[in-house]
Design a protein around this motif. Structure first.
Motif, short mmCIF file in Angstrom:
data_model
loop_
_atom_site.label_atom_id
_atom_site.label_comp_id
_atom_site.label_asym_id
_atom_site.label_seq_id
_atom_site.Cartn_x
_atom_site.Cartn_y
_atom_site.Cartn_z
N LEU A 57 29.99 -7.74 6.68
CA LEU A 57 29.03 -7.08 7.56
C LEU A 57 29.75 -6.21 8.58
CD1 LEU A 57 26.52 -10.01 8.16
CD2 LEU A 57 26.13 -7.93 6.80
N LYS A 58 30.86 -6.71 9.10
CA LYS A 58 31.66 -5.96 10.06
C LYS A 58 32.24 -4.70 9.42
CE LYS A 58 34.13 -5.20 13.80
NZ LYS A 58 33.51 -4.54 14.92
N ASN A 81 31.30 -3.10 6.67
CA ASN A 81 30.32 -2.17 6.11
C ASN A 81 29.40 -1.55 7.14
OD1 ASN A 81 30.19 -2.12 2.92
ND2 ASN A 81 30.83 -4.16 3.53
N PHE A 82 29.05 -2.32 8.19
CA PHE A 82 28.03 -1.85 9.13
C PHE A 82 28.48 -1.91 10.59
CE2 PHE A 82 25.77 -3.90 5.55
CZ PHE A 82 25.15 -2.78 5.03
N ASP A 83 29.69 -2.35 10.85
CA ASP A 83 30.19 -2.55 12.20
C ASP A 83 29.27 -3.50 12.98
OD1 ASP A 83 32.20 -2.22 14.09
OD2 ASP A 83 31.12 -0.62 15.13
N ILE A 84 28.79 -4.53 12.28
CA ILE A 84 27.92 -5.54 12.87
C ILE A 84 28.76 -6.78 13.15
CG2 ILE A 84 26.04 -7.16 12.40
CD1 ILE A 84 24.75 -5.02 10.67
N LEU A 111 18.52 -10.26 10.19
CA LEU A 111 18.87 -8.96 10.74
C LEU A 111 17.76 -8.57 11.71
CD1 LEU A 111 20.70 -6.43 10.71
CD2 LEU A 111 19.23 -5.54 8.89
N ILE A 127 24.80 -6.93 0.66
CA ILE A 127 25.25 -5.75 1.40
C ILE A 127 24.46 -4.53 0.94
CG2 ILE A 127 27.19 -4.16 1.76
CD1 ILE A 127 27.41 -6.77 3.39
N LEU A 167 20.95 -4.73 2.34
CA LEU A 167 20.96 -4.42 3.77
C LEU A 167 21.17 -2.92 4.00
CD1 LEU A 167 23.02 -7.41 5.19
CD2 LEU A 167 20.58 -6.99 5.48
N ARG A 168 21.98 -2.30 3.16
CA ARG A 168 22.22 -0.86 3.29
C ARG A 168 20.90 -0.10 3.10
NH1 ARG A 168 26.91 -0.49 0.84
NH2 ARG A 168 28.04 -0.26 2.77
N ILE A 222 18.81 -0.80 6.36
CA ILE A 222 19.35 -0.18 7.56
C ILE A 222 19.33 1.34 7.45
CG2 ILE A 222 21.46 0.12 8.94
CD1 ILE A 222 22.10 -2.81 8.31
#
Length: 85
Positions: A34-35, A37-40, A56, A77, A80-81, A84
């Motif tokens: 998650l970090k 791929n999305f900087d989460i 989420l 992922i 989620l992509r 998002i």
């Protein structure tokens, strides 16, 4: 004894060691994806009873309790992509 470390002296049985590992390694792996791929920054909350949920924005996007299995990280992922954008 750290339950998240595999060591040769932990009863000598791989199944015993894996039971002690619990879900944390999977949660940490998914948090890393998650970090990257999305900087989460994922918040890992330890639970009981076989729960492995991914939320989420407060919305449940995956539940091991509902599906009976761990998520495929790459599929999650991708899902989620889509959500998002």
């Amino acid at each position: 004894y750290n339950p998240y470390t595999i060591s040769e002296d932990a009863d000598g049985y791989l199944n015993s060691i894996l039971r002690k590992l619990g879900y944390k390694p999977r949660a940490v792996s998914l948090a890393g994806k998650l970090k990257s791929n999305f900087d989460i920054e994922a918040q890992l909350i330890e639970g009981t009873g076989g729960i492995f949920d991914v939320k989420l924005g407060g919305n449940l996007v995956y539940s091991k309790h509902q599906t009976g299995s761990f998520p495929d990280e790459d599929e999650l992922i991708a899902s989620l992509r889509e959500k998002i954008g």
